[in-house]
Design an enzyme around this catalytic site. Sequence first.
Site, PDB file in Angstrom:
ATOM      1  CD  GLU A 178       0.968  -9.760  18.503  1.00 34.97           C
ATOM      2  OE1 GLU A 178       0.452  -9.309  17.469  1.00 34.97           O
ATOM      3  OE2 GLU A 178       0.345  -9.978  19.553  1.00 34.97           O
TER       4      GLU A 178
ATOM      5  NE  ARG B 220      -2.420  -1.455   3.362  1.00 40.88           N
ATOM      6  CZ  ARG B 220      -2.172  -2.727   3.690  1.00 40.88           C
ATOM      7  NH1 ARG B 220      -2.556  -3.700   2.876  1.00 40.88           N
ATOM      8  NH2 ARG B 220      -1.555  -3.037   4.795  1.00 40.88           N
TER       9      ARG B 220
END
Length: 164
Positions: free
Chosen positions: A89, A52
């Site tokens: 994460e 993006r």
Amino acid sequence: MRDVPDFPKPGIVFKDITPLLADGGLFPEACEQMAAPFKSAGVILVAAIESRGFLLGGPVAQALGAGVVPIRKVGKLPYTTRRVTYQLEYGTDALEVHVDACAKGANVLIVDDVLATGGTAAAACELIESVGGRVVGCSFLIALTFLNGASRLAGRRLESVLAY
Ligand code: AMP
């Protein structure tokens, strides 16, 4: 823009920018606002992060009279690359840039849609510096400040159009 809960996995609220991209008035205005803080920074290149970031990086570069460097996922760039692996994460991810992406000391602005934990942008900064560029800052459409991504980008100039 809209929030999409539990995408791409449970617990993530995804900031979907496609409605903004589809608005012929708001899209260029948002890119202009991403460029504005760096108008006097002598930006030579905008480093846009796949994918993006590519959509925003082009117009931001045009607004600054700069060129574009693509920062891509592994295996996408055709020429010799540098790679930086960074912590997510759960697990790791990696980004690449062409070794000859920028002239030594060239002022580079990093562009992406969302600043979350900051790992992606930090890796992009490291990549640009590894090929000789000088990072003047990072410009995001959205900063999710509650995730404290700025801590992974300490000492860098960070700007965003919107902050949550
Ligand atoms: P991070 O490395 O955690 O700062 O994540 C930033 C990258 O992941 C950017 O390239 C974003 O496009 C994407 N991203 C992370 N969190 C979100 C979110 N909540 N909504 C949309 N994109 C996100």
